[in-house]
Design an enzyme around this catalytic site. Structure first.
Site, PDB file in Angstrom:
ATOM      1  N   SER A   1     -60.915  14.143  17.443  1.00 18.57           N
ATOM      2  CA  SER A   1     -59.866  13.954  18.450  1.00 18.57           C
ATOM      3  C   SER A   1     -59.108  12.671  18.148  1.00 18.57           C
ATOM      4  CB  SER A   1     -60.471  13.882  19.858  1.00 18.57           C
ATOM      5  OG  SER A   1     -61.301  12.744  19.987  1.00 18.57           O
TER       6      SER A   1
ATOM      7  N   ARG B   1     -53.946   2.413  28.916  1.00 20.88           N
ATOM      8  CA  ARG B   1     -54.293   3.169  30.127  1.00 20.88           C
ATOM      9  C   ARG B   1     -53.740   2.551  31.415  1.00 20.88           C
ATOM     10  NH1 ARG B   1     -54.264   6.760  26.707  1.00 20.88           N
ATOM     11  NH2 ARG B   1     -56.210   7.680  25.987  1.00 20.88           N
TER      12      ARG B   1
ATOM     13  N   ASP C   1     -54.859  21.025  26.143  1.00 19.05           N
ATOM     14  CA  ASP C   1     -55.755  20.646  27.226  1.00 19.05           C
ATOM     15  C   ASP C   1     -55.001  20.348  28.512  1.00 19.05           C
ATOM     16  OD1 ASP C   1     -57.725  20.952  25.391  1.00 19.05           O
ATOM     17  OD2 ASP C   1     -58.440  18.890  25.409  1.00 19.05           O
TER      18      ASP C   1
ATOM     19  N   ASP D   1     -62.083   6.409  29.324  1.00 11.30           N
ATOM     20  CA  ASP D   1     -60.741   6.533  29.882  1.00 11.30           C
ATOM     21  C   ASP D   1     -60.738   6.958  31.338  1.00 11.30           C
ATOM     22  OD1 ASP D   1     -59.319   5.613  27.735  1.00 11.30           O
ATOM     23  OD2 ASP D   1     -58.937   7.579  26.876  1.00 11.30           O
TER      24      ASP D   1
END
Length: 405
Positions: free
Chosen positions: A181, A98, A18, A127
């Protein structure tokens, strides 16, 4: 959007399919120079392939940074001082990573003269919010590119077609839809989507990557002792270690004993519910250990106030407000409470369970002469309890008399 005048962008780059597609898409769509940044947060993957892949794209400025110690010391441990848990069970493993990634991206943007940053988060998840709130808090004028909200790709086959067109390697296992995922770092791994989307269906065992099944864990308990200073774990079984070493060791102990699995339906900040499988072996050991040493060393009202503030603190982290003034204010209060939170906690780890079996501290507020059922030599006059109870009962007695009329 693509009509922005972007000269150079720092991309949060994993080296996977990705973000490799995103890298090429940025070059094509914006005609800009791309700087790649790959963070080692203890996800357990070899990161040099990401560097080589970026070189293949002609990237001149490539950053691959080992942030494991900073991650645990400056993000995970401060969060655990607060005993932060979102919605009762989630130890915030993705959420807390993050802001560090975003901070380093902004630093690299300054170092390289980039005017934009980019991430690979989708437009449905939390996110994107976490990354972008952090970006803007640290650089209000930064330009942000979120490809998943901009490009025209609508299916996996669209991505594969783009990759093949631009000679981006696609391994066989990436050609079909992934069964779920995964996001991972030193604190946890999370698995979402596809085979996990039905919240009534039990997750297949192959989903779990960081823990053995509790049923397969040893039949004998593992006993450990964790040492604390100022609310942070500093040793295991008397051996001092760095923050990342502590968490790595606790992860191994938790993995072997089937500790840290959570099956959760959570409320995302963007408004939907999602089902996730989280594995946080080390954190699941650390939380009750920290609460145990606090139970010995923290004043009652301070402890109760912390517990009242914790859900708000956890929500701020979950929603992406790590760099907000309110989180920093709460952190100052929490850190003040930890000044005397030190000592040792003994635990048993057994088939998915973490059992506190003892705690001790030179800063203990536990007083033998007050709690003993034996003669307390006048340390506590039980007669005083009568007046204490009558004063606290005053309003209840007043209300009772009113109801009797």
């Amino acid at each position: 959007m693509a009509d922005q005048d972007i000269k150079k962008v720092v991309l949060a780059y994993s080296g996977g399919l990705d973000t490799s597609i995103i890298l090429k898409w940025l070059q094509e769509t914006y005609g800009c120079e791309v700087v790649t940044f790959t963070a080692d947060l203890g996800q357990g993957e070899e990161l040099e392939p990401a560097r080589k892949k970026a070189e293949m794209f002609g990237i001149k400025e490539i950053f691959v940074d080992d942030l494991r110690e900073e991650f645990v010391r400056d993000y995970v441990f401060p969060m655990f001082r607060a005993n932060a848990v979102y919605e009762g069970v989630y130890l915030l493993g993705t959420s807390i990573a993050r802001p560090l990634i975003a901070k380093r991206q902004i630093e690299i943007a300054r170092e390289t003269g980039a005017d934009a940053v980019a991430h690979g988060a989708t437009g449905k998840g939390n996110d994107q919010v976490r990354f972008e709130l952090a970006y803007y808090a640290l650089n209000p004028d930064i330009k942000v590119i979120a490809p998943w909200r901009e490009w025209d790709f609508v299916s996996r086959s669209d991505l594969i077609e783009f990759a093949e067109k631009h000679q981006i390697p696609v391994s066989k296992d990436k050609r079909g839809e992934a069964p779920f995922s995964v996001d991972a770092n030193l604190l946890h791994s999370s698995s979402e989507g596809k085979v996990l989307e039905d919240p009534f269906e039990a997750p297949p065992e192959y989903v779990f990557q960081r823990t053995v099944s509790p049923e397969d864990a040893p039949d004998k308990a593992t006993e450990i002792t964790i040492g604390f200073e100022k609310g942070d774990a500093v040793s295991i079984d008397g051996k001092r270690m760095s923050p990342a070493e502590i968490l790595t060791k606790l992860n191994a102990l938790g993995r072997d004993n089937g500790i840290g699995r959570v099956d959760l339906v959570e409320n995302r900040f963007v408004g939907m519910k999602s089902r996730g499988i989280y594995e946080t072996p080390g954190g699941t050991i650390l939380l009750p250990a920290h609460r145990a040493i606090e139970s010995l060393t923290l004043d009652r009202e301070a402890a109760h106030l912390k517990d009242q503030l914790m859900p708000r603190y956890a929500e701020l982290i979950y929603n992406g407000f790590w760099f907000s003034p309110e989180r920093e204010m709460l952190q100052a209060l929490i850190d003040k409470s930890q000044e005397h939170v030190e000592g040792e906690v003994r635990l048993k780890l057994y088939k998915g369970n973490v059992i506190v079996t003892g705690r001790r501290s030179d800063k203990s507020l536990y007083a033998d002469d007050l709690v003993t059922f034996e003669d307390d030599a006048g340390a506590y006059d039980q007669i005083d309890a009568k007046g204490f109870i009558r004063l606290n009962a005053l309003r209840l007695r007043t209300l009772g008399k009113l109801r009797d009329k």
